[in-house]
Design a protein around this motif. Sequence first.
Motif, PDB file in Angstrom:
ATOM      1  N   GLU A 112       2.726  27.899 -43.105  1.00 43.97           N
ATOM      2  CA  GLU A 112       2.982  27.327 -41.976  1.00 43.97           C
ATOM      3  C   GLU A 112       3.214  28.139 -40.776  1.00 43.97           C
ATOM      4  O   GLU A 112       3.885  29.401 -40.904  1.00 43.97           O
ATOM      5  CB  GLU A 112       4.464  26.653 -42.068  1.00 43.97           C
ATOM      6  N   LEU A 113       2.340  27.727 -39.659  1.00 46.10           N
ATOM      7  CA  LEU A 113       2.713  28.604 -38.331  1.00 46.10           C
ATOM      8  C   LEU A 113       3.608  28.408 -37.600  1.00 46.10           C
ATOM      9  O   LEU A 113       4.373  27.364 -37.528  1.00 46.10           O
ATOM     10  CB  LEU A 113       1.357  28.239 -37.421  1.00 46.10           C
ATOM     11  N   SER A 114       4.086  29.338 -37.065  1.00 49.27           N
ATOM     12  CA  SER A 114       5.389  29.533 -36.326  1.00 49.27           C
ATOM     13  C   SER A 114       5.030  28.873 -34.863  1.00 49.27           C
ATOM     14  O   SER A 114       3.820  28.822 -34.547  1.00 49.27           O
ATOM     15  CB  SER A 114       5.895  30.885 -36.088  1.00 49.27           C
ATOM     16  N   THR A 115       5.970  28.757 -34.316  1.00 49.50           N
ATOM     17  CA  THR A 115       6.006  28.219 -32.762  1.00 49.50           C
ATOM     18  C   THR A 115       5.299  29.081 -32.038  1.00 49.50           C
ATOM     19  O   THR A 115       4.259  28.849 -31.157  1.00 49.50           O
ATOM     20  CB  THR A 115       7.355  27.438 -32.180  1.00 49.50           C
ATOM     21  N   GLU A 116       5.748  30.357 -32.000  1.00 53.44           N
ATOM     22  CA  GLU A 116       5.071  31.498 -31.262  1.00 53.44           C
ATOM     23  C   GLU A 116       3.605  31.683 -31.489  1.00 53.44           C
ATOM     24  O   GLU A 116       2.839  31.991 -30.869  1.00 53.44           O
ATOM     25  CB  GLU A 116       5.882  32.643 -31.378  1.00 53.44           C
ATOM     26  N   GLU A 117       3.084  31.509 -32.847  1.00 56.60           N
ATOM     27  CA  GLU A 117       1.812  31.897 -33.294  1.00 56.60           C
ATOM     28  C   GLU A 117       1.038  30.475 -32.645  1.00 56.60           C
ATOM     29  O   GLU A 117      -0.137  30.725 -32.211  1.00 56.60           O
ATOM     30  CB  GLU A 117       1.802  31.579 -34.688  1.00 56.60           C
ATOM     31  N   ARG A 119       6.407  19.352 -37.707  1.00 56.93           N
ATOM     32  CA  ARG A 119       6.863  20.598 -36.570  1.00 56.93           C
ATOM     33  C   ARG A 119       5.716  21.288 -35.989  1.00 56.93           C
ATOM     34  O   ARG A 119       5.672  21.466 -34.682  1.00 56.93           O
ATOM     35  CB  ARG A 119       7.518  21.566 -37.218  1.00 56.93           C
ATOM     36  N   GLU A 120       4.653  21.643 -36.975  1.00 54.57           N
ATOM     37  CA  GLU A 120       3.449  22.542 -36.441  1.00 54.57           C
ATOM     38  C   GLU A 120       2.913  21.109 -35.426  1.00 54.57           C
ATOM     39  O   GLU A 120       2.320  21.708 -34.233  1.00 54.57           O
ATOM     40  CB  GLU A 120       2.534  22.649 -37.489  1.00 54.57           C
ATOM     41  N   ILE A 121       2.703  20.026 -35.809  1.00 52.70           N
ATOM     42  CA  ILE A 121       1.887  19.014 -35.171  1.00 52.70           C
ATOM     43  C   ILE A 121       2.510  18.914 -33.692  1.00 52.70           C
ATOM     44  O   ILE A 121       1.855  18.979 -32.584  1.00 52.70           O
ATOM     45  CB  ILE A 121       1.910  17.738 -35.715  1.00 52.70           C
ATOM     46  N   ALA A 122       3.882  18.840 -33.792  1.00 53.59           N
ATOM     47  CA  ALA A 122       4.632  18.741 -32.403  1.00 53.59           C
ATOM     48  C   ALA A 122       4.486  19.871 -31.354  1.00 53.59           C
ATOM     49  O   ALA A 122       4.203  19.911 -30.233  1.00 53.59           O
ATOM     50  CB  ALA A 122       6.035  18.355 -32.432  1.00 53.59           C
ATOM     51  N   ASP A 123       4.658  21.195 -32.078  1.00 51.23           N
ATOM     52  CA  ASP A 123       4.380  22.422 -31.483  1.00 51.23           C
ATOM     53  C   ASP A 123       2.767  22.599 -30.883  1.00 51.23           C
ATOM     54  O   ASP A 123       2.697  23.053 -29.592  1.00 51.23           O
ATOM     55  CB  ASP A 123       4.585  23.555 -32.144  1.00 51.23           C
ATOM     56  N   TRP A 124       1.999  22.127 -31.701  1.00 50.65           N
ATOM     57  CA  TRP A 124       0.541  22.157 -31.373  1.00 50.65           C
ATOM     58  C   TRP A 124       0.202  21.256 -29.953  1.00 50.65           C
ATOM     59  O   TRP A 124      -0.546  21.389 -29.126  1.00 50.65           O
ATOM     60  CB  TRP A 124      -0.429  21.842 -32.428  1.00 50.65           C
ATOM     61  N   THR A 125       0.994  19.904 -30.005  1.00 44.60           N
ATOM     62  CA  THR A 125       0.695  19.310 -29.186  1.00 44.60           C
ATOM     63  C   THR A 125       1.291  19.760 -27.604  1.00 44.60           C
ATOM     64  O   THR A 125       0.892  19.677 -26.520  1.00 44.60           O
ATOM     65  CB  THR A 125       1.529  17.766 -29.449  1.00 44.60           C
ATOM     66  N   ALA A 126       2.602  20.098 -27.878  1.00 47.17           N
ATOM     67  CA  ALA A 126       3.403  20.768 -26.754  1.00 47.17           C
ATOM     68  C   ALA A 126       2.358  22.035 -26.037  1.00 47.17           C
ATOM     69  O   ALA A 126       2.439  21.982 -24.837  1.00 47.17           O
ATOM     70  CB  ALA A 126       4.426  21.284 -26.962  1.00 47.17           C
ATOM     71  N   ALA A 130      -9.303  25.161 -41.530  1.00 43.55           N
ATOM     72  CA  ALA A 130      -7.992  25.059 -42.578  1.00 43.55           C
ATOM     73  C   ALA A 130      -6.990  24.056 -42.361  1.00 43.55           C
ATOM     74  O   ALA A 130      -6.522  23.385 -43.146  1.00 43.55           O
ATOM     75  CB  ALA A 130      -7.578  26.515 -42.082  1.00 43.55           C
ATOM     76  N   ILE A 131      -6.905  23.758 -40.842  1.00 49.47           N
ATOM     77  CA  ILE A 131      -5.926  22.433 -40.622  1.00 49.47           C
ATOM     78  C   ILE A 131      -6.508  21.121 -41.332  1.00 49.47           C
ATOM     79  O   ILE A 131      -5.591  20.326 -41.994  1.00 49.47           O
ATOM     80  CB  ILE A 131      -5.607  22.303 -39.290  1.00 49.47           C
ATOM     81  N   GLU A 161      -5.351  36.647 -38.634  1.00 49.63           N
ATOM     82  CA  GLU A 161      -4.129  36.519 -39.220  1.00 49.63           C
ATOM     83  C   GLU A 161      -3.444  35.135 -39.359  1.00 49.63           C
ATOM     84  O   GLU A 161      -3.051  34.473 -40.158  1.00 49.63           O
ATOM     85  CB  GLU A 161      -2.892  37.300 -38.588  1.00 49.63           C
ATOM     86  N   ILE A 162      -3.669  34.534 -38.179  1.00 54.39           N
ATOM     87  CA  ILE A 162      -3.354  33.021 -38.016  1.00 54.39           C
ATOM     88  C   ILE A 162      -3.899  31.990 -38.810  1.00 54.39           C
ATOM     89  O   ILE A 162      -3.945  31.249 -39.551  1.00 54.39           O
ATOM     90  CB  ILE A 162      -3.337  32.525 -36.588  1.00 54.39           C
ATOM     91  N   ILE A 163      -5.619  32.258 -38.930  1.00 52.74           N
ATOM     92  CA  ILE A 163      -6.532  31.617 -39.666  1.00 52.74           C
ATOM     93  C   ILE A 163      -6.051  31.521 -41.243  1.00 52.74           C
ATOM     94  O   ILE A 163      -5.827  30.910 -41.857  1.00 52.74           O
ATOM     95  CB  ILE A 163      -7.890  32.142 -39.608  1.00 52.74           C
TER      96      ILE A 163
END
Length: 423
Positions: free
Chosen positions: A16-21, A54-61, A45-46, A6-8
């Motif tokens: 746009e992926l959520s922080t939780e995803e 926001r996605e990049i910041a969440d991915w990094t975190a 896909a990315i 589902e995420i893919i």
Amino acid sequence: MFSAVEIIRVKRDRGELSTEEINWVIDAYTKGIVADEQMSALAMAILLNGATDREIADWTAAMIASGERLDLSGVGKPTVDKHSTGGVGDKITLPLAPLVAAFGVAVPQLSGRGLGHTGGTLDKLETIRGFRVNLSNQEFIAGLTGPGAVVCAAGDELAPADRRLYALRDVTGTVESIPLIASSIMSKKIAEGTDALVLDVKVGTGAFMKNPDDARELAQTMVRLGAAHGVRCSALLTDMNTPLGRTAGNALEVAETLEVLAGGGPSDVVELTIALAQEMLALAGQPEADCAAALTDGRAMDAWRAMVTAQGGDPDAPLPVADETEYVTAESEGVITRMDAYDVGIAAWRLGAGRARKSDPISAGAGVEILAQVGERVAAGEPIMRLHADDPTRFAAARKALTGAVDIGERGVRAPLIIDRIG
């Protein structure tokens, strides 16, 4: 509960992926719940569809949270690091770290090894007899509180999700994604615990980023990521169409570093070392520091010797020298108008200075010594490079790599080294 499929699909369909995803997929991939082929599909896909800030910041975190984050608050000094995106002849970390440490600022430099046409800082330092790049956290902290500069390998517990993902991107054609590059670099740098970070983003034939627009986007993304995680950042865009300095090869670059620390060395290496040192010291609260003076009066050399000694190295030991040398000569008289950094890097690699896979051995003394640079006049038949190798059968492949690498004309001026500043 989330699903990798589902995420893919979300990123495949430009969603746009959520922080939780993001938190779930990074954690699940680190634990082996998400398979390599699924993460490969997500990375592609990315690459194709991008990601929001926001996605990049969440991915990094999420990648930082996959392991430990070092606490450098007990060092007792400001801490500031530098990261380069890599190039040919880029030995700047070696003189830069002790130069900044000479001003009482701690430099926690976690570095890597060379791959392909780009050199690795750890490979260079290991040509110094006894120098240790694998340190415990306690040794790392002790080096910062003492000599003030530590250049070593990242521990296994620092952003382990990035280690897995980086290896996967390398074999799935997804290395070029700016969101993934930025989060990869910044997750490790933020996890190391530094207060501030200066980024040297290379642009040109010998760099990962070939054009200024892409390099600028990468630099801006990383500076924003630093700010989002409380790390002060600035970035320089620097030219990598031409090799940096006069050497490309491990012990050869250490020898050139010693020239710079003794107050000499190639003007471009000195220029970039001072420019980055000034950026680092400004972030550490010393914007008026006289970096040029510290190179000429011996303070930087003293800090180098202290750093090398603290990491088990012998600063007085002779550096390795290759068994064989051979010259490349100018085909005509004139001024060198171009010297392709990528071609020189490939030649150094084929001489034994680099590796195709991380497990490959290297030859400490191998590489290319540049005897005439862009803008300098040469006579027909005059040596313009000296090739160094332990195995003379490597010379032919290196010469082939250099075919067409140098242009000679009537007039040649090297492009400005520093293209832009961001932050």
